[in-house]
Design a protein around this motif. Structure first.
Motif: not given
Lengths: 656, 656
Positions: B350-355, B379-385, B463-469, B477-485
């Protein structure tokens, strides 16, 4: 839509009970808006889509059927067809064409006919979509020459999808076009039934080859690069400038090095339908790019590769061209040269070369006797059966001319008269016994033609080989059925020499095929002592007198390869250091073959040129007559590649 | 054979009852002489040929089985194997490898062992042929990690076919090699099980695609030329000098023109696994040649092409990678940009852009309020859970850096503390109600990270699209299983704009994809009045955030095409006159797609680079590290092409 570009759109409808013809004269492509905007939801079905079948020629299409597939079994069905107007008849029929064939569409005869007049003015080759019901043609109006001739489609709606504005020639099979016009308007030429057949057959046969190699025999389809390094002596390789100053890629003539490297890599069985490049400006009828079926195997010998190819040909062979029996006949290079005077004999007819030297040993004709007494000298003959009957003296003269022009050599053309005597200056010089012996050896009969040539064997053989083919053409021009046009004679030619004397410097050797060919096992020891006598494990596949493939067992030993490159061929082996290193890194014994796909296809379909089995071929001079390639580019466009054109006037002198 | 190059050949035989080991230490390839010299006669069977089966991996080969196929069901069979020595154990076992796997070969322990010592000195990666009997391993010696681990082959003869002389690295999957070493010795690198898998899977999937297109849906495989005319603005096309002075061929970036011409030609359904070329020296990780699955159909709309491709992917999908369900989800370009800030969203997380513009309308923070009040401002935001939990301040700093470096823009990175307050300079400026609204809209929780950006929408979204990725990578890198390989998320992105403002001259338009793309039917009229607002019938296929294909319905009307080229794009339409003429000659409505085969394969096998699914890729800089291409060629070799190198020092000044 497209209203701003002045589109004539008209909807004519009428209210009879059984059909509502709608004629839309529009160049636009009718599409229902919003057909696909929902996320995740199942795809919205587009109302104009007549068929959503899961397979076949009509899947995913707006048509329900192809024109050519309709039969009387479809009577009563409402069908949607798309195609080109082939022609119109009586202002009430259109013949609609697509790749599958023709169908007659009836524009119903009723009070709205006047309104349909405009539709009838739509030019041929315009693209239309017809919806209507299939019905049986009225009794007596069937056309049995047409596969769909029992039926017709009674139009309910007709929509013009695109108007054909102009045509340089008609799309009719009987219309003769110059080849340059065909090339310039290739997209129209390809609409002909012959070209449709050729391209579709090509696709079908290639698919069957893939099935055989990939699915049946475990071959791996590997794509190899076409931007590669120039090979030593690669004069026929196109160059591709890179953005590194002075550095060029080269378009390889074949994936030879890569296929061998793939064997070293343990791929075990490789194939590729490979695009190859050859810059042969000097040769007429060249194609700068062509396609070969490229195959390589590990742990195989020559017989194994040959058996693989026989199975391949048998598997892919089209039913409509008869059957192919295996194994293919085989002859050695020496036998081919001896009997046919060429290394790719057309074995569909006889007329073999006969060495008649011995009978001239005892004659008094000095030029004959002396010739064959020299080392390599011989007198040889071919007998053209019924040649005297069919060929005129003008033809006999042309035979002599061919010998003179191509070989700077005189030949004796002897008419064997009905009484068995010779009509030839030679006839008076030779005793009857000699003539009888020649008759016996060549099996000449009254009415035949004998062609005799004396000289060195390596000239006489190719000379008579050429005249043999020339006489065959002459006879066929006169209507003699010499070669069956439906016959396919496959032949292996084996045991080629490994090296040949260089033409420019006969004291030096060059590879008869390529430097990676392994010596014949019986001759392996000779490689180091008498390389010029070594036969190779190269073999050619010949079809109807054309070489359609060449294969070999390769050298897999690094030191043998190095010896061949450095000691026999006197080449700089460092240019192939990557290959030598690969052979030293555990290369398996391997071999392979390449088949010329364009040539093979052209023989199968009976085309006179490979251009007829290539979608967009280059012209005789290597040009694309449709787009104008190759074309001029600006100095600016050359700048990133650090090159500059040297115009001919400047080539030999100073820079421009 | 090869005796003159000093070959060590030895035959050791002994006379025990149950086996006769023969060890031939020879680099030559054993072949029975005279195996194939007879004409027409059935092929002489070569005694060393262990198998003449008519199908499978061992047909036409000298082996009877592959190493990896042997199982306990083969116990008692005499087999012939060929392969590479993977390693030796205890001087009595060799582990033999071929593409199919490994097998243990036992050199029997008896009085001849001393004589076998020499054999045991043969280096690993040498190629050997082993004949022997399959037997069950003694109890307790089975290796259950090896598919062949229940059995072994008790050697009767062993023949060394080629000695491996040197290796730059070991052929073991666990040995790490630099990529440049892998590229230089690609033929060794390809022996790894991963590369064998990749290339074989590629071959298998391509074959299944062909089966689907050709056999199931009536597509015709047509080869199109790669030596073509330079297209207008084709700055990325490699040039190929011809022997006509000043004239160049061009290597096309795709068969786009040819596929459309084939539709005009009535081919109806075309496909090709097409080699394409692109000279992108400026981009890193480029491959100058790559492969696309190229498809074009007549009488189809966008939904039809999409359904075809969904079926294609489903048909070719490898069983071992799970199943693919269809139809694929779809979203518009506008939705993709709005929610993910990119036209190829990775929808595996997820981590979608929110206006969040509206909540800042009433705040006193001038730079925020003013920004979004400007036209296009937001003004837009993303929330990194759990972002605050996992990311360190160094990471937060790097997020700001990415924004600065790539977009010259500042972002606010807000840590939502456990008590719900903000750790950020912004926290003090904003009233609690605003922060609560932001929490609500972004669904932020304590421990999350909020990234806020203010500015023009067309900057803030990417910009936020890039920061999301970027944040996704940081978390992983920290070991969070975000995307199922093991997950494969296919997605259609549709309704792209047809034209975009030129970067250099924003007042002018350029094609968003290519000038042959048809306008969206709903926007068709706007083409002539407001072309910048027209959506296209282009659609992209996205897999896990990578664009793996792009397709469109094409313009099939000559006057519309001319209008787009001349009036909208201000291009010289005469350079495409052949295409315009073709469209005027009865072009059917048509559309198609091209899939990037290399990229698709690399995602399926989980490779980090497309180089891992290409047999012989070019390096990062476009070089072939094995052969050294591109390489220097002599002035002499350039002469036939009428070109000369302008060395850099001379480029800007005078000729050298």
């Amino acid at each position: 839509m497209w209203s701003n570009v002045g589109i004539l759109a008209r909807v004519l409808s009428r209210g009879t009970a059984w059909h509502v013809p709608v004629v839309v004269l529009s160049r636009g492509w009718k599409r229902v808006p919003g057909a696909r905007r929902l996320r995740v939801a199942p795809r919205t079905c587009v109302p104009c889509r007549a068929s959503q079948s899961t397979a076949g020629h009509n899947s995913f299409s707006v048509r329900s059927h192809t024109c050519g597939e309709l039969r009387s079994t479809h009577v009563g069905e409402v069908v949607t067809l798309c195609g080109w107007i082939q022609y119109q008849r009586h202002g009430m029929f259109i013949i609609l064409r697509d790749f599958s064939g023709l169908i007659q569409v009836l524009i119903p005869e009723d009070e709205s006919r006047a309104k349909l007049k405009e539709f009838c003015d739509v030019p041929v080759e315009s693209v239309v979509k017809v919806m209507g019901k299939v019905r049986r043609r009225p009794a007596g109006q069937e056309n049995m020459n047409m596969p769909t001739g029992e039926i017709e489609v009674c139009a309910e709606t007709v929509e013009v999808l695109n108007v054909c504005q102009k045509l340089p020639f008609e799309i009719k099979d009987f219309v003769k076009k110059t080849e340059s016009l065909r090339m310039q308007y290739r997209y129209l030429d390809l609409r002909s039934s012959q070209m449709q057949y050729n391209l579709r057959l090509r696709s079908r046969l290639v698919m069957k080859m893939r099935d055989y190699l990939c699915n049946k025999h475990g071959f791996v389809d590997v794509e190899t690069p076409t931007l590669f390094k120039r090979t030593p002596g690669g004069a026929k390789e196109f160059l591709v400038p890179s953005r590194d100053p002075g550095r060029f890629y080269s378009l390889p003539q074949s994936p030879q090095q890569f296929k061998q490297l793939l064997m070293v890599a343990g791929i075990d069985r490789y194939f590729q339908i490979a695009r190859c490049y050859r810059d042969e400006s000097s040769k007429p009828d060249r194609q700068p790019e062509f396609t070969q079926v490229d195959i390589e195997m590990s742990f195989v010998d020559q017989a194994g590769i040959q058996a693989l190819i026989e199975g391949l040909v048998q598997h892919m062979w089209p039913d409509e061209k008869g059957s192919v029996s295996t194994p293919f006949p085989s002859m050695t290079y020496e036998e081919a040269m001896r009997d046919f005077g060429v290394d790719k004999p057309d074995t569909r007819f006889g007329m073999k070369l006969v060495n008649v030297s011995e009978v001239f040993d005892s004659t008094d004709v000095p030029f004959l006797r002396d010739t064959f007494r020299q080392p390599g000298g011989c007198v040889q003959a071919i007998c053209v059966v019924n040649g005297a009957k069919h060929l005129k003296s003008k033809d006999l003269e042309s035979i002599k001319q061919v010998a003179l022009v191509h070989f700077q050599q005189e030949v004796s053309v002897v008419v064997v008269k009905t009484d068995g005597t010779w009509k030839s200056p030679l006839g008076k010089m030779l005793p009857e016994s000699v003539k009888q012996s020649v008759h016996q050896m060549t099996m000449a009969q009254p009415g035949d033609l004998l062609i005799l040539a004396a000289g060195q064997q390596d000239v006489v053989r190719p000379l008579l080989g050429k005249l043999r083919l020339y006489c065959a053409e002459l006879l066929e021009e006169k209507g003699v059925a010499l070669r069956d046009p439906t016959a396919f004679h496959f032949l292996w030619v084996v045991d080629f020499p490994l090296f040949l004397p260089k033409k420019e410097e006969p004291g030096e050797l060059e590879s008869a095929h390529h430097p990676f060919t392994a010596p014949h096992p019986e001759d392996a020891d000779r490689l180091f002592s008498e390389p010029h006598k070594v036969r190779s494990q190269h073999f050619d596949l010949v079809l109807n007198g054309c070489e359609i493939g060449g294969g070999s067992v390769r050298i897999h030993n690094a030191s043998v390869q190095k010896f061949v490159l450095e000691k026999v061929l006197k080449e700089d082996s460092s240019l192939l250091s990557h290959l030598l290193e690969a052979l030293a890194s555990g290369a398996p014994p391997h071999g392979g073959i390449a088949l010329g796909l364009d040539r093979l296809l052209s023989i199968i379909v009976g085309a006179s040129s490979i251009r007829d089995v290539i979608a967009f071929p280059k012209s005789f001079r290597g040009h694309d007559l449709m787009s104008g390639a190759p074309s001029f580019v600006s100095k600016e466009e050359l700048r990133p590649y650090h090159i500059d054109v040297k115009w001919p006037a400047a080539v030999e002198g100073t820079e421009q």
